[in-house]
Structures are given as structure tokens and as C-alpha cells.
Design a protein around this motif. Structure first.
Motif, mmCIF file in Angstrom:
data_model
loop_
_atom_site.group_PDB
_atom_site.id
_atom_site.type_symbol
_atom_site.label_atom_id
_atom_site.label_comp_id
_atom_site.label_asym_id
_atom_site.label_seq_id
_atom_site.Cartn_x
_atom_site.Cartn_y
_atom_site.Cartn_z
ATOM 1 N N GLN A 38 0.847 -1.193 0.000
ATOM 2 C CA GLN A 38 0.000 0.000 0.000
ATOM 3 C C GLN A 38 0.875 1.232 0.000
ATOM 4 O O GLN A 38 1.640 1.460 0.950
ATOM 5 C CB GLN A 38 -0.948 0.014 1.202
ATOM 6 C CG GLN A 38 -1.976 1.119 1.145
ATOM 7 C CD GLN A 38 -3.101 0.915 2.150
ATOM 8 O OE1 GLN A 38 -2.988 0.142 3.095
ATOM 9 N NE2 GLN A 38 -4.206 1.600 1.927
ATOM 10 N N ALA A 39 0.771 1.990 -1.067
ATOM 11 C CA ALA A 39 1.490 3.249 -1.182
ATOM 12 C C ALA A 39 0.636 4.372 -0.590
ATOM 13 O O ALA A 39 -0.592 4.235 -0.506
ATOM 14 C CB ALA A 39 1.798 3.537 -2.647
ATOM 15 N N PRO A 40 1.261 5.464 -0.184
ATOM 16 C CA PRO A 40 0.497 6.580 0.399
ATOM 17 C C PRO A 40 -0.602 7.057 -0.538
ATOM 18 O O PRO A 40 -0.368 7.295 -1.730
ATOM 19 C CB PRO A 40 1.559 7.659 0.594
ATOM 20 C CG PRO A 40 2.832 6.921 0.734
ATOM 21 C CD PRO A 40 2.708 5.723 -0.173
ATOM 22 N N GLY A 41 -1.808 7.153 -0.005
ATOM 23 C CA GLY A 41 -2.927 7.663 -0.780
ATOM 24 C C GLY A 41 -3.512 6.685 -1.765
ATOM 25 O O GLY A 41 -4.398 7.045 -2.543
ATOM 26 N N ASP A 60 1.257 -7.958 -12.718
ATOM 27 C CA ASP A 60 2.070 -7.788 -13.923
ATOM 28 C C ASP A 60 3.264 -6.860 -13.711
ATOM 29 O O ASP A 60 4.338 -7.075 -14.280
ATOM 30 C CB ASP A 60 1.204 -7.238 -15.063
ATOM 31 C CG ASP A 60 0.257 -8.286 -15.615
ATOM 32 O OD1 ASP A 60 -0.683 -7.903 -16.341
ATOM 33 O OD2 ASP A 60 0.451 -9.477 -15.324
ATOM 34 N N SER A 61 3.097 -5.853 -12.906
ATOM 35 C CA SER A 61 4.148 -4.844 -12.763
ATOM 36 C C SER A 61 5.395 -5.351 -12.039
ATOM 37 O O SER A 61 6.442 -4.699 -12.086
ATOM 38 C CB SER A 61 3.605 -3.604 -12.040
ATOM 39 O OG SER A 61 3.162 -3.952 -10.744
ATOM 40 N N VAL A 62 5.303 -6.508 -11.379
ATOM 41 C CA VAL A 62 6.476 -7.035 -10.670
ATOM 42 C C VAL A 62 6.972 -8.340 -11.277
ATOM 43 O O VAL A 62 8.050 -8.822 -10.895
ATOM 44 C CB VAL A 62 6.200 -7.238 -9.164
ATOM 45 C CG1 VAL A 62 5.636 -5.965 -8.549
ATOM 46 C CG2 VAL A 62 5.273 -8.426 -8.911
ATOM 47 N N ARG A 63 6.209 -8.916 -12.192
ATOM 48 C CA ARG A 63 6.605 -10.207 -12.763
ATOM 49 C C ARG A 63 7.955 -10.060 -13.467
ATOM 50 O O ARG A 63 8.188 -9.146 -14.228
ATOM 51 C CB ARG A 63 5.552 -10.710 -13.733
ATOM 52 C CG ARG A 63 5.820 -12.132 -14.228
ATOM 53 C CD ARG A 63 4.685 -12.651 -15.100
ATOM 54 N NE ARG A 63 3.471 -12.876 -14.328
ATOM 55 C CZ ARG A 63 2.363 -12.138 -14.464
ATOM 56 N NH1 ARG A 63 2.332 -11.161 -15.328
ATOM 57 N NH2 ARG A 63 1.306 -12.411 -13.738
ATOM 58 N N GLY A 64 8.863 -10.977 -13.161
ATOM 59 C CA GLY A 64 10.205 -10.917 -13.726
ATOM 60 C C GLY A 64 11.193 -10.161 -12.846
ATOM 61 O O GLY A 64 12.405 -10.286 -13.019
ATOM 62 N N ARG A 65 10.688 -9.373 -11.903
ATOM 63 C CA ARG A 65 11.561 -8.637 -10.981
ATOM 64 C C ARG A 65 11.456 -9.179 -9.553
ATOM 65 O O ARG A 65 12.447 -9.204 -8.832
ATOM 66 C CB ARG A 65 11.194 -7.143 -10.964
ATOM 67 C CG ARG A 65 11.356 -6.449 -12.299
ATOM 68 C CD ARG A 65 11.189 -4.941 -12.153
ATOM 69 N NE ARG A 65 9.859 -4.563 -11.689
ATOM 70 C CZ ARG A 65 9.622 -3.859 -10.580
ATOM 71 N NH1 ARG A 65 10.620 -3.450 -9.817
ATOM 72 N NH2 ARG A 65 8.378 -3.546 -10.233
ATOM 73 N N PHE A 66 10.269 -9.585 -9.172
ATOM 74 C CA PHE A 66 10.034 -10.097 -7.822
ATOM 75 C C PHE A 66 9.839 -11.609 -7.878
ATOM 76 O O PHE A 66 9.251 -12.130 -8.833
ATOM 77 C CB PHE A 66 8.780 -9.475 -7.212
ATOM 78 C CG PHE A 66 8.875 -8.010 -6.879
ATOM 79 C CD1 PHE A 66 9.940 -7.221 -7.301
ATOM 80 C CD2 PHE A 66 7.870 -7.413 -6.134
ATOM 81 C CE1 PHE A 66 10.006 -5.874 -6.996
ATOM 82 C CE2 PHE A 66 7.915 -6.073 -5.815
ATOM 83 C CZ PHE A 66 8.987 -5.302 -6.249
ATOM 84 N N THR A 67 10.271 -12.285 -6.824
ATOM 85 C CA THR A 67 10.073 -13.724 -6.710
ATOM 86 C C THR A 67 9.579 -14.053 -5.311
ATOM 87 O O THR A 67 10.234 -13.712 -4.321
ATOM 88 C CB THR A 67 11.371 -14.485 -6.982
ATOM 89 O OG1 THR A 67 11.869 -14.152 -8.282
ATOM 90 C CG2 THR A 67 11.126 -15.989 -6.914
ATOM 91 N N ILE A 68 8.434 -14.719 -5.251
ATOM 92 C CA ILE A 68 7.919 -15.191 -3.982
ATOM 93 C C ILE A 68 8.415 -16.611 -3.777
ATOM 94 O O ILE A 68 8.459 -17.405 -4.723
ATOM 95 C CB ILE A 68 6.375 -15.113 -3.939
ATOM 96 C CG1 ILE A 68 5.851 -15.388 -2.535
ATOM 97 C CG2 ILE A 68 5.733 -16.030 -4.967
ATOM 98 C CD1 ILE A 68 4.368 -15.111 -2.378
ATOM 99 N N GLU A 87 8.330 3.481 -7.978
ATOM 100 C CA GLU A 87 6.908 3.154 -7.862
ATOM 101 C C GLU A 87 6.664 1.899 -7.027
ATOM 102 O O GLU A 87 5.515 1.563 -6.744
ATOM 103 C CB GLU A 87 6.261 3.004 -9.241
ATOM 104 C CG GLU A 87 6.987 2.082 -10.194
ATOM 105 C CD GLU A 87 7.920 2.837 -11.130
ATOM 106 O OE1 GLU A 87 8.629 3.767 -10.672
ATOM 107 O OE2 GLU A 87 7.942 2.480 -12.336
ATOM 108 N N ASP A 88 7.715 1.196 -6.622
ATOM 109 C CA ASP A 88 7.563 0.069 -5.709
ATOM 110 C C ASP A 88 7.498 0.525 -4.256
ATOM 111 O O ASP A 88 7.260 -0.287 -3.354
ATOM 112 C CB ASP A 88 8.732 -0.910 -5.863
ATOM 113 C CG ASP A 88 8.775 -1.576 -7.221
ATOM 114 O OD1 ASP A 88 9.887 -1.704 -7.779
ATOM 115 O OD2 ASP A 88 7.695 -1.972 -7.720
ATOM 116 N N THR A 89 7.718 1.807 -4.014
ATOM 117 C CA THR A 89 7.669 2.343 -2.660
ATOM 118 C C THR A 89 6.285 2.143 -2.055
ATOM 119 O O THR A 89 5.272 2.544 -2.632
ATOM 120 C CB THR A 89 8.014 3.839 -2.665
ATOM 121 O OG1 THR A 89 9.388 3.991 -3.079
ATOM 122 C CG2 THR A 89 7.834 4.447 -1.278
#
Length: 124
Positions: A38-41, A60-68, A87-89
Motif C-alpha cells: 500500500q502506497a500513500p494515498g 504484472d508490474s512485478v513479474r520478472g523482478r520479484f520472486t515469492i 513506484e515500488d515504494t
């Protein structure tokens, strides 16, 4: 089930962070588990999750960068975040829910238990 999330921090764009989530009891195979942010606002947003069988789903915005991932021996879930962008903040939350099917993993209402959140800040 109580969930303890950790691993957030302040990093520059392009850096990596690894978040951890430790449940108070054994959850793998009994609960779907995932990460939201959850980003501010903004509204809380789905990031990634496992269903009961271990199948994963990502926004979609994290696929390929993030791994669970998960370590059943340590009863810990992870979110490896690479190539971080401003934008991941957000505050990142881990969550657990019984009986969540794959098609419902992205819904926050599918989860009964939530951790306290860990702040991730990515500077440009």
C-alpha cells in the motif's frame, strides 16, 4: 495466525531487497500466503502469492523482478525484490488465508490474517 514481516528499508532504484514473513504456526499446505502493498494515498494492492499447492501468482508490474518463495523448514515466506523502482515504494504486508483458490489470490478479502507491514522506500 500471527504474521511477522521484516526486511524493508531505503534503497536506490535498481537495488534489491528481500522481505521475510514468519507465521506463528505452520501454514504451508494449509493456507494460501501472499504479499500486498500500500502506497500513500492508494489502495492496498496485490503483489504475489502462493495457493495451497504452491502455485504462484504475480501482479504484472512485478513479474520478472520479484520472486515469492518459501522455506518450509524455516516456516518462512520470502519476497525477493530486484530492480526496484520508485513506484515500488509502499508498506508491504504479508497475509495468510485458508482455502484460497488460485483465481482469488489477488483479492485482499481472501485473506484472514495480516502482518504489521514493512516499509520499502526506493529513491530515484
Amino acid at each position: 495466525v500471527q504474521l511477522q514481516a521484516s526486511g524493508g528499508g531505503l534503497v536506490q532504484a535498481g537495488a534489491s531487497l528481500k522481505l521475510s514473513c514468519v507465521p506463528s504456526q505452520r501454514t504451508f499446505g494449509r493456507y494460501a500466503m501472499g504479499w500486498f502493498r500500500q502506497a500513500p494515498g492508494k489502495q492496498r494492492e496485490f503483489v504475489a502469492a502462493f495457493n495451497l499447492s504452491g502455485s504462484t501468482r504475480y501482479i504484472d508490474s512485478v513479474r520478472g523482478r520479484f520472486t515469492i518463495s518459501r522455506d518450509t523448514a524455516k516456516n518462512t515466506m520470502y519476497l525477493q525484490m530486484n530492480s526496484l523502482k520508485p513506484e515500488d515504494t509502499a508498506v508491504y504486508y504479508c497475509a495468510a488465508g485458508p482455502g484460497v483458490i488460485w483465481s482469488e489470490l489477488h483479492r485482499s478479502g481472501s485473506y484472514d490474517y495480516w502482518g504489521q507491514g514493512t516499509q520499502v522506500t526506493v529513491s530515484s
